[in-house]
Scaffold this active site. Structure first.
Site, PDB file in Angstrom:
ATOM      1  N   CYS A 116      27.754  33.319  42.719  1.00 51.01           N
ATOM      2  CA  CYS A 116      28.266  34.136  43.814  1.00 51.01           C
ATOM      3  C   CYS A 116      27.417  34.019  45.074  1.00 51.01           C
ATOM      4  O   CYS A 116      27.926  34.224  46.180  1.00 51.01           O
ATOM      5  CB  CYS A 116      28.373  35.595  43.381  1.00 51.01           C
ATOM      6  SG  CYS A 116      29.643  35.879  42.120  1.00 51.01           S
TER       7      CYS A 116
ATOM      8  N   ARG B 266      41.408  34.968  47.231  1.00 53.73           N
ATOM      9  CA  ARG B 266      40.510  36.081  47.555  1.00 53.73           C
ATOM     10  C   ARG B 266      40.380  36.234  49.072  1.00 53.73           C
ATOM     11  O   ARG B 266      41.102  35.611  49.845  1.00 53.73           O
ATOM     12  CB  ARG B 266      39.131  35.819  46.922  1.00 53.73           C
ATOM     13  CG  ARG B 266      39.159  35.582  45.394  1.00 53.73           C
ATOM     14  CD  ARG B 266      39.160  36.872  44.627  1.00 53.73           C
ATOM     15  NE  ARG B 266      39.084  36.663  43.181  1.00 53.73           N
ATOM     16  CZ  ARG B 266      37.960  36.773  42.449  1.00 53.73           C
ATOM     17  NH1 ARG B 266      36.804  37.010  43.039  1.00 53.73           N
ATOM     18  NH2 ARG B 266      37.999  36.620  41.142  1.00 53.73           N
TER      19      ARG B 266
ATOM     20  N   CYS C 274      23.089  34.627  37.465  1.00 53.68           N
ATOM     21  CA  CYS C 274      23.732  33.819  36.432  1.00 53.68           C
ATOM     22  C   CYS C 274      24.285  32.568  37.099  1.00 53.68           C
ATOM     23  O   CYS C 274      24.260  32.450  38.326  1.00 53.68           O
ATOM     24  CB  CYS C 274      24.833  34.611  35.724  1.00 53.68           C
ATOM     25  SG  CYS C 274      26.373  34.736  36.665  1.00 53.68           S
TER      26      CYS C 274
ATOM     27  N   ARG D  71      36.086  46.288  46.337  1.00 52.17           N
ATOM     28  CA  ARG D  71      35.838  45.260  47.352  1.00 52.17           C
ATOM     29  C   ARG D  71      36.997  45.252  48.352  1.00 52.17           C
ATOM     30  O   ARG D  71      38.165  45.269  47.966  1.00 52.17           O
ATOM     31  CB  ARG D  71      35.716  43.897  46.671  1.00 52.17           C
ATOM     32  CG  ARG D  71      35.426  42.731  47.587  1.00 52.17           C
ATOM     33  CD  ARG D  71      35.381  41.440  46.776  1.00 52.17           C
ATOM     34  NE  ARG D  71      34.304  41.449  45.804  1.00 52.17           N
ATOM     35  CZ  ARG D  71      34.319  40.751  44.663  1.00 52.17           C
ATOM     36  NH1 ARG D  71      35.376  40.006  44.351  1.00 52.17           N
ATOM     37  NH2 ARG D  71      33.305  40.793  43.851  1.00 52.17           N
TER      38      ARG D  71
ATOM     39  N   LYS E 264      39.470  30.443  46.482  1.00 54.29           N
ATOM     40  CA  LYS E 264      38.718  30.826  47.676  1.00 54.29           C
ATOM     41  C   LYS E 264      39.013  29.867  48.827  1.00 54.29           C
ATOM     42  O   LYS E 264      39.015  28.654  48.642  1.00 54.29           O
ATOM     43  CB  LYS E 264      37.215  30.834  47.373  1.00 54.29           C
ATOM     44  CG  LYS E 264      36.830  31.854  46.294  1.00 54.29           C
ATOM     45  CD  LYS E 264      35.342  31.857  46.012  1.00 54.29           C
ATOM     46  CE  LYS E 264      34.983  32.915  44.973  1.00 54.29           C
ATOM     47  NZ  LYS E 264      33.534  32.947  44.694  1.00 54.29           N
TER      48      LYS E 264
ATOM     49  N   CYS F 258      26.353  44.174  37.425  1.00 54.16           N
ATOM     50  CA  CYS F 258      27.165  43.014  37.082  1.00 54.16           C
ATOM     51  C   CYS F 258      27.058  42.707  35.592  1.00 54.16           C
ATOM     52  O   CYS F 258      25.950  42.483  35.072  1.00 54.16           O
ATOM     53  CB  CYS F 258      26.740  41.794  37.904  1.00 54.16           C
ATOM     54  SG  CYS F 258      27.676  40.307  37.476  1.00 54.16           S
TER      55      CYS F 258
ATOM     56  N   LYS G  58      40.509  32.393  39.978  1.00 51.44           N
ATOM     57  CA  LYS G  58      40.342  32.821  41.371  1.00 51.44           C
ATOM     58  C   LYS G  58      40.417  31.628  42.310  1.00 51.44           C
ATOM     59  O   LYS G  58      40.180  30.481  41.922  1.00 51.44           O
ATOM     60  CB  LYS G  58      39.002  33.537  41.540  1.00 51.44           C
ATOM     61  CG  LYS G  58      37.787  32.683  41.212  1.00 51.44           C
ATOM     62  CD  LYS G  58      36.522  33.534  41.255  1.00 51.44           C
ATOM     63  CE  LYS G  58      35.303  32.739  40.804  1.00 51.44           C
ATOM     64  NZ  LYS G  58      34.090  33.560  40.756  1.00 51.44           N
TER      65      LYS G  58
ATOM     66  N   CYS H 253      22.849  37.487  44.934  1.00 52.38           N
ATOM     67  CA  CYS H 253      24.001  38.225  44.410  1.00 52.38           C
ATOM     68  C   CYS H 253      23.537  39.612  43.954  1.00 52.38           C
ATOM     69  O   CYS H 253      22.339  39.907  43.916  1.00 52.38           O
ATOM     70  CB  CYS H 253      24.637  37.462  43.258  1.00 52.38           C
ATOM     71  SG  CYS H 253      23.600  37.367  41.777  1.00 52.38           S
TER      72      CYS H 253
END
Length: 565
Positions: A478, A140, A474, A71, A206, A435, A204, A429
């Site tokens: 995302c 991120r 899930c 990414r 954001k 994934c 993470k 996603c």
């Protein structure tokens, strides 16, 4: 209670180096060592395997078909034509399934094998783009509104966002040593991490910058959001919001999606010290014992917003002012041509699920390569990836418009001209097959799902209804599914939770309507709701608002994220 195991991996990593060099050199397996699978995330990559063939390979005693997703770190999703052409070459040389635009305005490459990881990383860096901190327990890729009405304002906000992205990069030289062959100073100490410390963040993080009246970044879904306050087309500051996040775990009430709280107003020069204070407060106050409770949203709920605000003010030395009124119209993109106030034109293309590859839906890779070559020849124009997985060909002179429009038509990139509003405003996603968290299909299922839902809408005269649909494999969120007026959240193969009732501005979460149902049950559940909407809606009433007004769903009351004008 002891810290989560990943905390030990970070602490012992020697500045994110671990044994990555040894793992990459191991010819016996296509995988990395277990700890290195965690550390490579900080370098912008995830180890994955093809779940479509996992069982077949197990039966034949082969290891899983390991590969890597990479990414990019591209703040605001802005790319020059030259960078686009180099990334396109990376996709052709090393990856599978073309390029993919993420909901954080990055490019993802899938299917890179271990022996080509280093070559791929070098090729990306040759485009003056890196992948450092694109994943992992760090800040991120910083998202920035891609569709502002005022071009000069976009340039100002983008510059601040890019500066913040650089400020929040890890200091370690591990990335440059491992992937770009930078020599390490003999006997030198590990680089100090004044922002992150030796174990980085608990989870993470954001950041998103929104420019009203468009909330295309879904700013209330961010850990840290900045809402531009504009007076007379000039930026005067930002409303700061904190504590948003989409991820949750099925059946676990301790985890939940959450909208951000309003923290206060700051001036532009206060942005970096306040952002740093928020990040370091989360570093020190966040939960490092229970990883699923480690995001900033839980830190704020555990400590209280007032306590967190006081912490930020103390660390930054800045007293936040009261939030200013804002007004968001919607959280989608503006498709087609838009003329800027400076005479420059912008063309937004619809890219289904962000996947850019040649196929029946259009010659996306070939066509965009031709467009990039034309922009390069013209000496004007850029690409902007949007947080809704679309692509803006931006900042064009008037004389370029006809040439670009012709190329879009030649290569079949004009889906936006014939797509329904439902298709234009859908997100998905990646999910299966790569994934490891996916419980159900998302990207691969989206086209078929759209066709079937569109047929139900058309039956009730609603083909042109502007409804936002999102699908996630899930509950990690995302594709920001909990902000969809209609959303499917994967529960098991072919089965989803049906979520309804978010608003079109990104300012209200949806709620569970039906649990663990298959496609036929999803369509049957939507049918009477479409019929009622067609017959009983008020003028200009959106679908999510209608469902809430009719008490079809009752979204849980939560923090008030919006200071509306």
């Amino acid at each position: 209670m002891s810290a989560a195991p990943v905390e030990d991996i970070k602490r012992a990593s020697r500045g994110l180096r671990g044994s990555l060099l040894e793992s990459l050199a191991d010819p016996i397996t296509g995988a990395l060592r277990e700890a290195d699978q965690t550390l490579i995330k900080y370098h912008g990559s995830y180890q994955q395997d093809d779940r479509d063939v996992r069982e077949e390979r197990r039966v034949t005693k082969l290891e899983p078909a390991y590969s890597f997703m990479i990414r990019t770190r591209t703040p605001g999703g802005v790319l020059t034509p030259e960078q686009w052409l180099k990334l396109d070459r990376v996709a052709n040389d090393y990856a599978e399934r073309g390029l993919r635009i993420t909901t954080r305005q990055a490019i993802q490459f899938h299917g890179v094998i271990k022996t080509e990881l280093k070559s791929t990383m070098k090729a990306i860096n040759a485009a003056l783009i890196d992948t450092l901190a694109a994943c992992g327990d760090v800040n991120r890729n910083v998202a920035v509104a891609a569709n502002p009405l005022v071009s000069g304002l976009h340039a100002t906000v983008y510059a601040q966002a890019a500066a913040l992205s650089e400020h929040l990069l890890p200091n370690t030289r591990a990335y440059y040593e491992i992937w770009l062959d930078e020599e390490r100073v003999a006997g030198g100490d590990e680089a100090a991490e004044p922002v992150y410390g030796p174990t980085y963040l608990p989870r993470k993080f954001k950041i998103g910058f929104a420019i009203p009246p468009i909330n295309d970044v879904d700013v209330y879904a961010q850990d840290l959001g900045f809402i531009a306050i504009v007076e007379n087309d000039a930026l005067v500051g930002y409303n700061v919001v904190v504590g948003g996040g989409m991820g949750s775990t099925h059946g676990d009430a301790e985890t939940y999606p959450r909208l951000a709280d309003a923290l206060g107003f700051i001036t532009p020069e206060q942005l970096i010290p306040v952002a740093t204070a928020v990040v370091t407060a989360q570093r020190d106050l966040g939960n490092r014992t229970v990883r699923k409770r480690a995001r900033l949203k839980y830190t704020i709920d555990d400590h209280g917003l007032d306590v967190f605000r006081a912490e930020v003010e103390q660390r930054s030395g800045i007293t936040l002012e009261a939030s200013r009124p804002v007004d968001f119209a919607h959280n989608g993109d503006r498709f087609g041509w838009v003329q800027g106030e400076d005479g420059r034109a912008h063309l937004t293309l619809r890219v289904t699920a962000g996947r850019l590859q040649d196929g029946e839906a259009g010659l996306w890779q070939t066509g965009l390569r031709a467009i990039a070559e034309q922009l390069q020849s013209d000496g004007s124009g850029e690409f902007r990836l949007t947080p809704n997985q679309n692509l803006v060909i931006a900042a064009l002179r008037p004389d370029q418009r006809e040439r670009i429009d012709a190329l879009v038509g030649t290569y079949g990139l004009d889906y936006f001209r014939r797509a329904t509003p439902l298709a234009l405003n859908s997100l998905a996603c990646v999910a299966l097959p790569t994934c490891g968290l996916a419980m159900a299909e998302a990207e691969r299922y989206l086209p078929a799902l759209l066709e079937k839902v569109e047929a139900r809408l058309a039956r009730h005269g609603l083909r042109d209804a502007d409804i936002h649909l999102r699908i996630s494999g899930c509950p990690n969120g995302c594709s920001r599914p909990f902000l969809g007026e209609i959303a499917l959240v994967g529960k098991a193969p072919g089965r989803y939770n049906l979520m309804l009732g978010a608003d079109h501005r990104g300012a209200r979460l949806n709620a569970l309507y039906r649990e663990n149902i298959d496609e036929a049950q999803i369509l049957d559940a939507l049918e009477p709701l479409f019929a009622s909407y067609a017959a009983e809606r008020s003028a200009h009433e959106r679908f999510g608002d209608f469902l809430v007004r009719q008490n079809v769903v009752k979204p849980k009351p939560g923090p008030i994220p919006v200071v509306l004008a």
